[in-house]
Design an enzyme around this catalytic site. Structure first.
Site, PDB file in Angstrom:
ATOM      1  N   ASP A 183       0.843  -1.192   0.000  1.00 34.89           N
ATOM      2  CA  ASP A 183       0.000   0.000   0.000  1.00 34.89           C
ATOM      3  C   ASP A 183       0.880   1.246   0.000  1.00 34.89           C
ATOM      4  OD1 ASP A 183      -1.734   2.094   0.418  1.00 34.89           O
ATOM      5  OD2 ASP A 183      -2.934   1.069   1.935  1.00 34.89           O
ATOM      6  N   HIS A 188       0.283   7.992   3.804  1.00 32.41           N
ATOM      7  CA  HIS A 188       1.034   7.345   4.875  1.00 32.41           C
ATOM      8  C   HIS A 188       2.536   7.643   4.831  1.00 32.41           C
ATOM      9  CE1 HIS A 188      -2.726   5.284   5.473  1.00 32.41           C
ATOM     10  NE2 HIS A 188      -2.664   4.802   4.251  1.00 32.41           N
ATOM     11  N   ILE A 203      -0.431   9.427   8.414  1.00 31.72           N
ATOM     12  CA  ILE A 203      -1.066   8.532   9.378  1.00 31.72           C
ATOM     13  C   ILE A 203      -0.677   7.082   9.074  1.00 31.72           C
ATOM     14  CG2 ILE A 203      -2.985  10.104   9.756  1.00 31.72           C
ATOM     15  CD1 ILE A 203      -4.704   8.261   7.978  1.00 31.72           C
ATOM     16  N   GLY A 206      -4.614   1.812   8.184  1.00 30.03           N
ATOM     17  CA  GLY A 206      -5.586   1.110   9.016  1.00 30.03           C
ATOM     18  C   GLY A 206      -5.286  -0.372   9.098  1.00 30.03           C
TER      19      GLY A 206
END
Length: 284
Positions: A183, A188, A203, A206
């Site tokens: 990903d 990110h 961040i 998830g």
């Protein structure tokens, strides 16, 4: 710009995915495993057979092709809302699967939509089912066609103290490590992109938080044995920043099942609606 509710039932695939020992190790490192979990982070430790974390299928089953069947929407308004995984056979450190993904449902939330996808991956050589995954994607601005709003959640944390609380600290560079499993979303990694998205800095994925939580369940309920954990479902509730500490609260509910949530130091719940099942004979 609109989703296509008639796409419910549409499929993509089968898509071939392969993995090797180093891919399993990289994923394990990306979700925080280390020197105390050599069965997951090495392939040549004497007397220790390599295992694969049971949350790894969330990486292997990704199929970007299914998004083309949704209709049209604003990618900037797509948020990963829920994730589930069911491991039907222990994953070997090297293998190949064929994955078919289908749009299982679309729910009209008014100003937004929730799209549910389900995938099944089978062993390329034998055709035997290896694992299944389920994802729910929240898309802002995509609702309003008059469709079903979908079921309401009935999950509640038990009123008693957790049977287990497992605490893990994430690293400041955790997202940079996890992104190597596939990903590469700049949310990110790129500070400027993260600021444009409304965050003070990049961040954590998830699914990285999901993997940390899966490790906690594995060690608290199944003695660290990959064959112990059969399924895991959770809802993403709030973002995590690399460097945050995660606390996983776990309550056994009997019959090889448990519920869980993951929270930060300040009490913010980041994963909720957690449910997991164990295979028969799993240590707990």
């Amino acid at each position: 710009m609109a989703l296509d509710p008639d796409a419910i039932g549409a499929e993509s695939g089968p898509r071939r995915t392969t993995w090797e020992s180093k891919d399993c190790i990289l994923y394990a490192l990306g979700v925080g495993a280390g020197v105390d979990e050599l069965a997951y982070t090495t392939e040549n430790t004497k007397g220790t057979e390599q295992q694969v974390l049971p949350t790894y299928p969330v990486v292997l089953s990704m199929d970007p092709g299914i998004f083309k069947r949704f209709g049209t929407f604003d990618w900037a308004k797509l948020v990963h809302a829920e994730q589930g995984v069911e491991v039907l056979r222990p994953l070997p450190p090297k293998g190949a699967v064929l994955t078919t993904t289908r749009i299982a449902d679309m729910f009209d939330k008014g100003k937004a939509a929730l799209v549910v996808t389900e995938s099944e991956s089978v062993d390329e050589d034998t055709g035997e089912a290896m694992f299944r995954t389920r994802s729910a994607l929240f898309i802002g601005g995509a609702g309003g066609w008059g469709g079903d709003r979908g079921p309401s959640s009935t999950w509640e944390a038990p009123e008693r103290s957790p049977d287990h609380t497992v605490t893990y600290s994430t690293r400041a560079d955790q997202a940079l490590l996890y992104r190597l499993s596939g990903d590469r979303n700049p949310l990110h990694s790129d500070p400027a992109f993260a600021r444009r998205a409304g965050f003070e800095r990049p961040i954590l994925h998830g699914l990285c938080t999901y993997g940390f939580t899966g490790r906690a369940l594995l060690h608290a309920l199944a003695g660290g044995d990959a064959q112990g954990l059969r399924s895991m479902d959770a809802r993403f509730a709030a973002p995590v920043l690399p460097g945050d500490t995660l606390h996983v609260d776990i309550w056994g509910t009997g019959d090889g099942e448990a519920v869980f949530r993951t929270r930060k130091d300040d009490g913010t719940v980041v994963l909720t609606n957690g449910r997991c099942t164990l295979n028969a004979g799993a240590a707990r």
